[in-house]
Structures are given as structure tokens and as C-alpha cells.
Write a protein that holds these residues in place. Structure first.
Motif, PDB file in Angstrom:
ATOM      1  N   VAL A 124       0.904  -1.059  -0.119  1.00 18.70           N
ATOM      2  CA  VAL A 124       0.119  -0.010  -0.016  1.00 18.70           C
ATOM      3  C   VAL A 124       0.834   1.139   0.092  1.00 18.70           C
ATOM      4  CG1 VAL A 124      -1.791   1.250   1.383  1.00 18.70           C
ATOM      5  CG2 VAL A 124      -1.867  -1.305   0.949  1.00 18.70           C
ATOM      6  N   ASP A 125       1.963   1.299   0.787  1.00 19.03           N
ATOM      7  CA  ASP A 125       2.942   2.394   0.832  1.00 19.03           C
ATOM      8  C   ASP A 125       3.851   2.179  -0.440  1.00 19.03           C
ATOM      9  OD1 ASP A 125       4.882   4.166   1.489  1.00 19.03           O
ATOM     10  OD2 ASP A 125       5.824   3.145   3.233  1.00 19.03           O
ATOM     11  N   ASP A 126       3.761   3.434  -1.041  1.00 21.33           N
ATOM     12  CA  ASP A 126       4.272   3.746  -2.222  1.00 21.33           C
ATOM     13  C   ASP A 126       5.746   3.432  -2.424  1.00 21.33           C
ATOM     14  OD1 ASP A 126       1.861   4.195  -3.712  1.00 21.33           O
ATOM     15  OD2 ASP A 126       2.175   6.485  -3.514  1.00 21.33           O
ATOM     16  N   GLY A 127       6.336   3.561  -1.303  1.00 21.63           N
ATOM     17  CA  GLY A 127       7.759   3.522  -1.274  1.00 21.63           C
ATOM     18  C   GLY A 127       8.133   2.132  -0.794  1.00 21.63           C
ATOM     19  N   ALA A 128       7.461   1.346  -0.488  1.00 17.59           N
ATOM     20  CA  ALA A 128       7.669  -0.041  -0.041  1.00 17.59           C
ATOM     21  C   ALA A 128       7.878  -1.041  -1.104  1.00 17.59           C
ATOM     22  CB  ALA A 128       6.657  -0.390   0.958  1.00 17.59           C
ATOM     23  N   THR A 129       8.799  -1.902  -0.917  1.00 15.35           N
ATOM     24  CA  THR A 129       9.005  -3.063  -1.943  1.00 15.35           C
ATOM     25  C   THR A 129       9.126  -4.416  -1.207  1.00 15.35           C
ATOM     26  OG1 THR A 129      11.256  -3.392  -1.967  1.00 15.35           O
ATOM     27  CG2 THR A 129      10.323  -1.585  -3.278  1.00 15.35           C
ATOM     28  N   PHE A 130       9.001  -5.365  -1.577  1.00 17.51           N
ATOM     29  CA  PHE A 130       8.817  -6.745  -1.104  1.00 17.51           C
ATOM     30  C   PHE A 130      10.422  -7.458  -0.723  1.00 17.51           C
ATOM     31  CE2 PHE A 130       4.984  -7.130  -3.179  1.00 17.51           C
ATOM     32  CZ  PHE A 130       3.923  -7.413  -2.090  1.00 17.51           C
ATOM     33  N   PHE A 131      11.147  -6.375  -1.022  1.00 16.04           N
ATOM     34  CA  PHE A 131      12.744  -6.658  -0.542  1.00 16.04           C
ATOM     35  C   PHE A 131      12.739  -6.045   0.771  1.00 16.04           C
ATOM     36  CE2 PHE A 131      13.571  -5.884  -5.280  1.00 16.04           C
ATOM     37  CZ  PHE A 131      13.668  -7.194  -5.613  1.00 16.04           C
ATOM     38  N   ASP A 132      11.651  -5.426   1.287  1.00 15.08           N
ATOM     39  CA  ASP A 132      11.830  -5.025   2.682  1.00 15.08           C
ATOM     40  C   ASP A 132      11.363  -6.010   3.486  1.00 15.08           C
ATOM     41  OD1 ASP A 132      12.645  -2.460   1.721  1.00 15.08           O
ATOM     42  OD2 ASP A 132      10.629  -1.627   1.531  1.00 15.08           O
ATOM     43  N   SER A 136       2.784 -21.190  -4.881  1.00 15.90           N
ATOM     44  CA  SER A 136       4.071 -20.541  -5.089  1.00 15.90           C
ATOM     45  C   SER A 136       4.446 -19.899  -3.755  1.00 15.90           C
ATOM     46  CB  SER A 136       4.064 -19.599  -6.390  1.00 15.90           C
ATOM     47  OG  SER A 136       3.370 -18.796  -6.182  1.00 15.90           O
ATOM     48  N   ASP A 137       5.710 -19.479  -3.599  1.00 11.91           N
ATOM     49  CA  ASP A 137       6.386 -19.017  -2.245  1.00 11.91           C
ATOM     50  C   ASP A 137       6.989 -17.775  -2.657  1.00 11.91           C
ATOM     51  OD1 ASP A 137       6.908 -18.373   0.162  1.00 11.91           O
ATOM     52  OD2 ASP A 137       8.011 -20.147   0.895  1.00 11.91           O
ATOM     53  N   PRO A 138       6.828 -16.657  -3.118  1.00 13.71           N
ATOM     54  CA  PRO A 138       7.611 -15.595  -3.348  1.00 13.71           C
ATOM     55  C   PRO A 138       8.331 -15.065  -2.238  1.00 13.71           C
ATOM     56  CG  PRO A 138       5.164 -14.777  -3.477  1.00 13.71           C
ATOM     57  CD  PRO A 138       5.252 -16.196  -3.275  1.00 13.71           C
ATOM     58  N   ALA A 139       7.684 -15.165  -1.005  1.00 18.92           N
ATOM     59  CA  ALA A 139       8.445 -14.567  -0.009  1.00 18.92           C
ATOM     60  C   ALA A 139       9.393 -15.578   0.479  1.00 18.92           C
ATOM     61  CB  ALA A 139       7.583 -14.490   1.214  1.00 18.92           C
ATOM     62  N   GLY A 140       9.528 -16.847   0.374  1.00 15.94           N
ATOM     63  CA  GLY A 140      10.571 -17.767   0.664  1.00 15.94           C
ATOM     64  C   GLY A 140      11.427 -17.566  -0.421  1.00 15.94           C
ATOM     65  N   ALA A 141      11.140 -17.317  -1.727  1.00 15.02           N
ATOM     66  CA  ALA A 141      12.200 -17.338  -2.697  1.00 15.02           C
ATOM     67  C   ALA A 141      13.133 -15.918  -2.634  1.00 15.02           C
ATOM     68  CB  ALA A 141      11.611 -17.266  -4.274  1.00 15.02           C
ATOM     69  N   LEU A 142      12.286 -14.870  -1.930  1.00 15.97           N
ATOM     70  CA  LEU A 142      13.076 -13.697  -1.717  1.00 15.97           C
ATOM     71  C   LEU A 142      14.195 -13.714  -0.356  1.00 15.97           C
ATOM     72  CD1 LEU A 142      10.185 -11.051  -1.970  1.00 15.97           C
ATOM     73  CD2 LEU A 142      12.299 -10.951  -3.155  1.00 15.97           C
ATOM     74  N   GLY A 143      13.717 -14.695   0.408  1.00 13.53           N
ATOM     75  CA  GLY A 143      14.723 -15.006   1.680  1.00 13.53           C
ATOM     76  C   GLY A 143      15.825 -15.968   1.197  1.00 13.53           C
ATOM     77  N   THR A 144      15.864 -16.545   0.073  1.00 14.11           N
ATOM     78  CA  THR A 144      17.048 -17.151  -0.660  1.00 14.11           C
ATOM     79  C   THR A 144      17.764 -16.433  -1.214  1.00 14.11           C
ATOM     80  OG1 THR A 144      15.764 -18.369  -2.039  1.00 14.11           O
ATOM     81  CG2 THR A 144      15.837 -19.738   0.010  1.00 14.11           C
ATOM     82  N   ASP A 152      17.255 -12.696  -6.741  1.00 10.06           N
ATOM     83  CA  ASP A 152      17.238 -13.024  -7.796  1.00 10.06           C
ATOM     84  C   ASP A 152      16.369 -14.411  -8.166  1.00 10.06           C
ATOM     85  OD1 ASP A 152      18.902 -10.985  -8.575  1.00 10.06           O
ATOM     86  OD2 ASP A 152      20.643 -11.981  -8.405  1.00 10.06           O
ATOM     87  N   THR A 153      16.289 -15.247  -7.279  1.00 14.09           N
ATOM     88  CA  THR A 153      15.608 -16.456  -7.480  1.00 14.09           C
ATOM     89  C   THR A 153      13.886 -16.014  -7.660  1.00 14.09           C
ATOM     90  OG1 THR A 153      17.060 -17.682  -6.242  1.00 14.09           O
ATOM     91  CG2 THR A 153      15.149 -18.677  -6.243  1.00 14.09           C
ATOM     92  N   ALA A 154      13.557 -15.398  -6.784  1.00 13.11           N
ATOM     93  CA  ALA A 154      12.027 -14.832  -6.930  1.00 13.11           C
ATOM     94  C   ALA A 154      12.064 -14.086  -8.378  1.00 13.11           C
ATOM     95  CB  ALA A 154      11.746 -13.984  -5.751  1.00 13.11           C
ATOM     96  N   VAL A 159       8.262 -12.200  -8.032  1.00 18.11           N
ATOM     97  CA  VAL A 159       8.180 -10.768  -7.729  1.00 18.11           C
ATOM     98  C   VAL A 159       8.885  -9.970  -8.922  1.00 18.11           C
ATOM     99  CG1 VAL A 159       9.498  -9.392  -6.055  1.00 18.11           C
ATOM    100  CG2 VAL A 159       8.746 -11.751  -5.285  1.00 18.11           C
ATOM    101  N   SER A 160       8.294  -8.980  -9.176  1.00 21.33           N
ATOM    102  CA  SER A 160       8.836  -8.085 -10.445  1.00 21.33           C
ATOM    103  C   SER A 160      10.179  -7.449  -9.948  1.00 21.33           C
ATOM    104  CB  SER A 160       7.955  -7.093 -10.374  1.00 21.33           C
ATOM    105  OG  SER A 160       7.815  -6.176  -9.232  1.00 21.33           O
ATOM    106  N   ALA A 161      10.841  -7.096 -10.891  1.00 20.01           N
ATOM    107  CA  ALA A 161      12.258  -6.696 -10.838  1.00 20.01           C
ATOM    108  C   ALA A 161      12.268  -5.556  -9.877  1.00 20.01           C
ATOM    109  CB  ALA A 161      12.849  -6.433 -12.271  1.00 20.01           C
TER     110      ALA A 161
END
Length: 755
Positions: free
Chosen positions: A79-87, A111-119, A122-124, A130-132
Motif C-alpha cells: 500500500v505504501d508507495d515507497g515500500a517493496t517486497f525486498f523490505d 508458489s512462495d515468493p516470500a520464501g524465494a526472496l529469503g534465499t 534473483d531467485t524470486a 516478484v517483479s524486478a
């Protein structure tokens, strides 16, 4: 003879109305109970034997990867315009959402985008989760096949999304095949709008609430029985999701039309002083015969869809035919029972109706003109007489107008309207836009390549490399290999959207060049599947079979009309004029849906291709429906010709006597069909607009201009039939003979003399 059988059937129903009405009430109750006990849900299986996409589906089913089941996708962005899923905060919310979805009933996996981000981010990103830029993530949800699911599964997912929107700092949108299969159709509202519009038109046509209510009541009975029977059919085989909507659309239109034809004749006989029971019998014998013939033509035309060899079209046609047959049966049994129960009241016009009819002095003031169909209105007689006196300019002008409207057909493109064509108020559209923004438009329509590498273990590496190198492919997901069968599945994402012509070109190139280059001449095999590929294949097959289907329907219609009217010229002219009106309807559909002309008027927010199976379906339905007016009008012209022996008088009297009924019936059909054209689903819009446009053109330009103009030009040649052919053609239940009038109590008429 058919007329005599219908005379006895109609008169008997009118003499014992409450028995017939009770029988229909019982039949309706039994049909509804059977639908509840044994009915099934509609399901789309857009495949056909021999198609490459069907072979891919068979390999996927053998592998048991689960990709043959239903899917959904949950698309989220902070919802926050400045946030990303890398946070950390957004990623934690994403992980909770995925865990909640995983716990829903019948969910096989996610699928598990959060888990892929944890590893590693680039994997996600590489996995398309997850978008670039980290702003958009997708949780893909896998369900079993549709037979094990219900609308409750969709409700559970939607309810979860509603709850989590209030608890998590995420914007949550959803889409996928689960929504397509179980979203509530807006057909119910369209049916109600259509019924209300039909009731208003009927009241204006007859000036009586009782007369207006009878066709509506008959149509409701017939539609209930027909749709309930369709539901029972869905418990036996896969009935496509569009069948109930299309069945309701066509059923309401033809049901009210058929009732209108019979009711108009009944009121005509009442105006002559006949007893209501006898009037009902004669009305069914005279107007009921064209109804039976026209309904049979609709059914046969729709069942002709079987020549396409596409199972879902065949079953859909069968389901719609059930509704039409039910309406024909109701027109010759239930309606005369209603007429008998109403008694002589139908001969009178209500006070409101009389007030409406006498508001303008000199118009509709005489009683005989207030009875629909009792006598030709002066205005219609003047118009038909005018056209008959100037046949050449009217024939050329009307034909030129229709040919001009047909020209856009040259740009017809079939395809698959995707969720991007839905209104922005739908979560599926918002999810589609987010996915396209974050991952590219092709991510909304992935292709699934199923490969059996038997005898060539290195083929998979070559396959992945060659597919990924194709300019129409944006990315290839990791290969999944089933250990038991060795079958591999590759999910590939085109660079273009599912409805884009470039996507169909990519599919064709993969099959013709890319896959053969990777596999070579070895024993391995690979096929391209997925929803986009299936619709592309079905579109190509229907396009290939359309000429055969059209030729078959034209030949059948020509033969049946020749049997009914004992003429070679009349059916040939009818076939050509029907082709003109249908072609014009196709052209207008292309202009609206592909070019966007006036699309905003029906709530179309983006241009879309014509759904691949709709042109063939529309041709079947429209050609059958156009025969309603053709048979009704020409039957009256032929009656007048047999009575007078004068072609000019027969045209003016026959067309003007039926003009009010045909225009009223057309207005009802157009109102019913247009009520579906404002639905949210683009396919429903296409059916509604295509049917409404064709009926409007057919009842106005064709029936009121081209028919009288061409029949005047042809003169007595209209009724020409070679003597040798006359001797060969049967007379009786299908073919008519000149004694049909005797069974209805009409005065004998002279036989045709120009054969």
C-alpha cells in the motif's frame, strides 16, 4: 396433416386449460427437482480431438503435475508507495498471506515468493514471482480439477482476500481460471431487464395487460423447464459455461416471439366473432405451423455445429436446442391453454391501452387496427405499396447498405478476450493489470509445453534453449519432470498478451519451427498447450470447418423452404437475404469489438478479438431465427396469393398484415438481446450485440424493404416450381399443399397455376 394435428391440439388445450396448465406446473416442478438432485455445474473444456493443445493436455494429465486442474493467482503490491517486497515488513506480510491461502480447502499448493526472496531476490525475480522492482508479487494457487470444486472454493478465497486487506498493508487482487469457472453470471439481471422490456413492448402492441402477460408467462415456464433440463445434462457431460446464458437469451427471444405470432392470430379470429376455443385452435393451426417449422430450423441449425468436431460446441448447441424445443412445445400446448382460460377478454383492449391508442387522432382509432394482426395498418400498407412501386432503387439501396456493413468482416480476427477486457471494477481486471505492469503482458497467458523425451535424454536441454531463444518468448520457468512417466512440462511466457495476434503467431512458430528444430527426427515429442493455445486451436478449426457448416445449413434451409412453399425461387431468395443480414451483423461486431466503434455504449473498455467459436454459433442461431420471420411473412403472402392469384396484391396484403407483428417481435428480441450486451463478460456482449443487430436488420431492412422489392421484381416467378420436381416433393407434415386451409376452416383457395 400438420395443420389438422395442430388444430386439434390447440383446441383441446383451450377447452381444458387447467389440465394443461397443471401438467406444465408438474413438469416444471419435476424438472427443477431433477436439476437439484442430478444436475451438475457448467464446465469449460475448450479442446477437441486431434488438436496439438489436446495432445499437450493428455501428456500433462499422464504426468499428474496438477497443471490440468484449476488455478488462481493472488497479486499483491504494498500500500505504501515507497515500500517493496525486498523490505522485511512487506515480505513478512506476503509470507502470511501465502500461508493463509495454503490453508484453504482443496488447495494443492502455492508458489512462495516470500520464501524465494529469503534465499535471494534473483531467485524470486527469475521465477516470475516478484517483479524486478520488488513492487509486485504473485502467489499462484493450484486446485484440483473442476469436478472436485464448487463456488464455495471461490467464495473462500474471496472472503480471505477481503479479510486480509483490512489486516495487512497490501493491496490484494485476484484472478485465474477459478474465477472464470465459478464467478456469478450477470445473466439473471439481463433476463429480468429483457422480460421487463418485452412486457412493455407487448403492452404497447396489444393495449391489454392480459394479452401482454400471456407470452411472458409462457416464456417463463418454458425457460424454467429448458434451463433445468440443461442443468441435468450438465450432470452427465460437460456443458460450457456460456450455454445457460445463451440458452436464456435465445429462449426468451424465440419463446415470446412464437407466443406473439399465435396470440396475434387468436385475437384476429376473436375479432371475427369466433368462439375462444375455436379461435385458439385455428390460431395454433395457422400461426403454429410456422412456429413449429421455424423452431425446428433453429434446432437443426444449432445441432449442425457438430460438423466442427469441437465437443464443447456440440454440447453447447444441444443444450440451447433443448430450450428452443421447450419453447416450441409450450407455444402449441401451454399458450392455447392460457388463451382458453382468458376467454373473450383477449378480444378487448384495456382502458389504458385504448387511451394510448387514441392519443393521436386518426391513428389506431379503429377497432380492427387495435387488434394486432387483424388487419394491415394503413401506414404499413402505404409503405409496402410504395416499395412495390419503386422496387429497383429500394432493392439496390438496401442491398448496398448491407454489403457496406458487411465489409469489416474482411478484418475479422478470432482470439481469446482475456481479463484485460473486463471492467476496472472487477478484481480480475485489476490483477491482470498488475501482472502486466510487473512482469509483462504475456505473463497473463502462459503457454505450457508438454514433452515426452523418451529415447532422447538430451532433448530437454535443447528444447529449453531453442524456446527461450524465440523472439516471441519472454521467459521460461524451470522445467518440471515427472519421475514416474518422464514427461516434462515447461511453462513459457510470451512477450505479448493472450488476445494479441502476435501470440497466435508465436504458437504457430513454436509448433512449425522451434519444436521440430529441438526434437529433430528422434522418438521424442512435444506439444504446445495452455488456455491461449487451446483457444487458438479451436479458432483455427472452426474457421476451417465454417464453410462446410455454412453450406450444410444453407442447403438444409433451402430444401425445407422449398417443401413448405412449393417454390424454388422463394427459398433461394430467402437464403441470400439471410446471408446479407448475418454478414452485416458480423461486420458491425468487428467494428465495435475490434475497432472500438461505439464500444463505450455497451461498457466495452478495450478492443478485443472475436471469440473463436462465436462466429459459427451466431451463424447457426441467426440463420434459424431469421427463418422465423421468413416463414411467418411468406406464409401469409402465400395465403394471399392462393386466395387472389395476384402477386402484387399478395405482397402488399401479406407483408402489411404481418409487419406490425414482425416489428413488435423484432423489438422484443432486440430488447432481450441488448439486455445481455451490457453484461460484463465480453463473450456475452458479443452474443447479445450480434443477435440484436442481426434481428434488427432482418426485421427492418430485409423484411420490410428487400423482401417486397425483390418479390415484386420477380413477379409470378416467385412461385415457380418445375412440374417434375413438384411431383417428387412430398406433401404432408413437412411439405404443404393447398388443402391445408381446409383443416382450419378457411374457404378453399385456388391452386397455383404457374408451375
Amino acid at each position: 396433416m400438420l395443420s389438422k394435428a395442430l388444430l386439434h391440439l390447440g383446441a383441446s388445450a383451450a377447452r381444458h386449460p387447467w389440465r394443461v396448465i397443471a401438467a406444465w406446473l408438474i413438469a416444471t416442478a419435476l424438472a427443477v427437482l431433477a436439476a437439484v438432485a442430478f444436475g451438475g455445474r457448467t464446465a469449460d473444456s475448450m479442446t477437441a480431438p486431434g488438436l496439438d493443445s489436446q495432445r499437450a493436455a493428455e501428456l500433462i494429465e499422464r504426468a499428474g503435475t496438477g497443471q490440468e486442474g484449476m488455478t488462481a493467482q493472488v497479486v499483491v503490491t504494498p500500500v505504501d508507495d515507497g515500500a517493496t517486497f525486498f523490505d522485511d515488513g512487506a515480505r513478512t506480510a506476503l509470507a502470511r498471506l501465502r500461508a493463509e491461502v495454503q490453508r484453504l480447502p482443496h488447495v494443492l499448493g502455492t508458489s512462495d515468493p516470500a520464501g524465494a526472496l529469503g534465499t535471494g531476490g534473483d531467485t524470486a525475480v527469475r521465477g516470475g514471482l516478484v517483479s524486478a522492482d520488488g513492487r509486485i508479487a504473485v502467489v499462484r494457487v493450484q486446485y484440483p480439477d473442476q469436478s472436485r470444486l464448487s463456488a464455495e472454493d471461490l467464495d473462500a478465497l474471496v472472503d480471505l482476500g477481503d479479510r486480509l486487506r483490512a489486516e495487512l498493508p497490501l493491496r490484494i487482487e485476484m484472478g485465474g481460471s477459478l474465477f472464470y469457472a465459478f464467478s456469478d453470471s450477470d445473466g439473471g439481471a439481463s433476463e429480468l431487464i429483457g422480460l421487463l422490456a418485452a412486457a412493455a413492448i407487448l403492452f404497447l402492441a396489444f393495449g391489454s395487460l392480459v394479452a401482454a402477460a400471456l407470452p411472458i408467462g409462457m416464456a417463463v415456464f418454458g425457460l424454467t423447464v429448458g434451463v433445468a433440463t440443461m442443468t441435468v445434462l450438465a450432470g452427465v457431460t460437460d456443458v460450457p459455461t456460456f450455454a445457460p446464458v445463451l440458452g436464456s437469451m435465445v429462449g426468451l427471444g424465440v419463446g415470446i416471439d412464437y407466443a406473439l405470432f399465435v396470440l396475434a392470430r387468436h385475437r384476429e379470429y376473436l375479432a371475427r366473432g369466433l368462439d375462444p376455443h375455436e379461435a385458439a385452435g385455428r390460431a395454433v393451426a395457422t400461426a403454429g405451423r410456422p412456429v413449429v417449422f421455424a423452431g425446428g430450423t433453429v434446432v437443426v441449425s444449432i445441432l449442425g455445429l457438430a460438423v466442427a468436431n469441437v465437443p464443447f460446441m456440440t454440447v453447447g448447441g444441444l443444450a440451447v436446442s433443448i430450450v428452443v424445443l421447450t419453447m416450441v412445445l409450450a407455444s402449441v400446448t401451454l399458450l392455447p391453454a392460457f388463451l382458453g382460460a382468458a376467454g373473450p377478454r383477449l378480444a378487448r383492449t384495456g382502458r389504458i391501452g385504448r387511451a394510448l391508442q387514441t392519443r393521436k387522432p386518426g391513428r389506431l382509432a379503429r377497432r380492427r387496427d387495435t387488434v394486432a394482426g387483424a388487419a394491415p395498418a394503413a401506414g404499413w400498407r402505404r409503405w409496402i405499396g410504395h416499395v412495390s412501386r419503386h422496387p429497383v432503387p429500394y432493392a439496390i439501396g438496401a442491398a448496398g447498405l448491407l454489403l457496406t456493413a458487411t465489409l469489416p468482416v474482411l478484418g475479422l480476427r478470432v482470439g481469446l478476450p482475456d481479463d484485460g477486457s473486463l471492467p476496472h471494477s472487477r478484481t480480475e481486471r485489476r490483477a491482470y493489470d498488475l501482472v502486466a505492469e510487473g512482469f509483462g503482458p504475456g505473463t497473463n497467458g502462459p503457454l505450457v509445453i508438454a514433452a515426452d523425451p523418451t529415447g532422447d535424454p538430451g532433448v530437454l536441454d535443447r528444447l529449453v534453449a531453442t524456446v527461450a531463444a524465440d523472439p516471441g518468448i519472454a521467459s521460461v520457468a524451470p522445467t518440471h519432470i515427472d519421475r514416474a512417466t518422464g514427461i516434462a512440462t515447461l511453462v513459457v511466457f510470451p512477450t505479448t498478451s493472450p488476445q494479441d495476434k502476435a501470440t497466435a503467431d508465436t504458437i504457430a512458430r513454436l509448433r512449425a519451427e522451434v519444436l521440430p528444430a529441438a526434437i529433430g527426427h528422434g522418438p521424442a515429442r512435444a506439444h504446445v498447450g495452455g488456455a491461449a493455445a487451446s483457444l487458438s486451436d479451436v479458432g483455427r478449426r472452426t474457421s476451417e470447418r465454417l464453410p462446410v457448416f455454412v453450406a450444410a445449413v444453407l442447403a438444409m434451409s433451402f430444401l425445407l423452404l422449398m417443401l413448405v412453399f412449393r417454390s424454388v425461387v422463394v427459398p433461394l431468395k430467402a437464403v441470400l437475404l439471410n446471408l446479407l443480414s448475418i454478414g452485416a451483423a458480423y461486420g458491425i461486431m468487428v467494428a465495435v469489438f475490434q475497432w472500438g466503434w461505439g464500444g463505450a455504449l455497451i461498457g466495452l473498455e478495450a478492443t478485443v478479438p472475436i471469440v473463436s467459436f462465436i462466429p459459427m454459433f451466431l451463424f447457426a442461431i441467426l440463420f434459424g431465427l431469421s427463418m422465423d420471420y421468413e416463414v411467418f411473412l411468406l406464409s401469409r403472402v402465400r395465403e394471399e396469393y392462393l386466395r387472389t392469384g395476384d402477386n402484387g396484391t399478395a405482397i402488399v396484403e401479406g407483408v402489411s398484415r404481418t409487419a406490425r407483428i414482425i416489428t413488435s417481435a423484432a423489438l422484443i428480441m432486440v430488447a432481450v438481446f441488448l439486455s445481455f450486451a451490457v453484461a460484463e463478460d465480453p463473450s456475452t456482449k458479443m452474443f447479445g450485440l450480434g443477435l440484436a443487430t442481426a434481428i434488427f436488420i432482418d426485421a427492418t431492412v430485409v423484411r420490410m424493404v428487400l423482401v417486397p422489392a425483390t418479390m415484386t421484381l420477380l413477379g409470378r416467378t416467385n412461385w415457380w416450381l418445375p412440374k417434375w420436381l413438384d411431383r417428387m416433393l412430398p406433401r404432408g407434415p413437412v411439405g404443404t399443399d393447398d388443402t391445408d386451409a381446409e383443416s382450419t376452416g378457411e374457404a378453399p383457395r385456388p391452386r397455383l397455376v404457374d408451375r
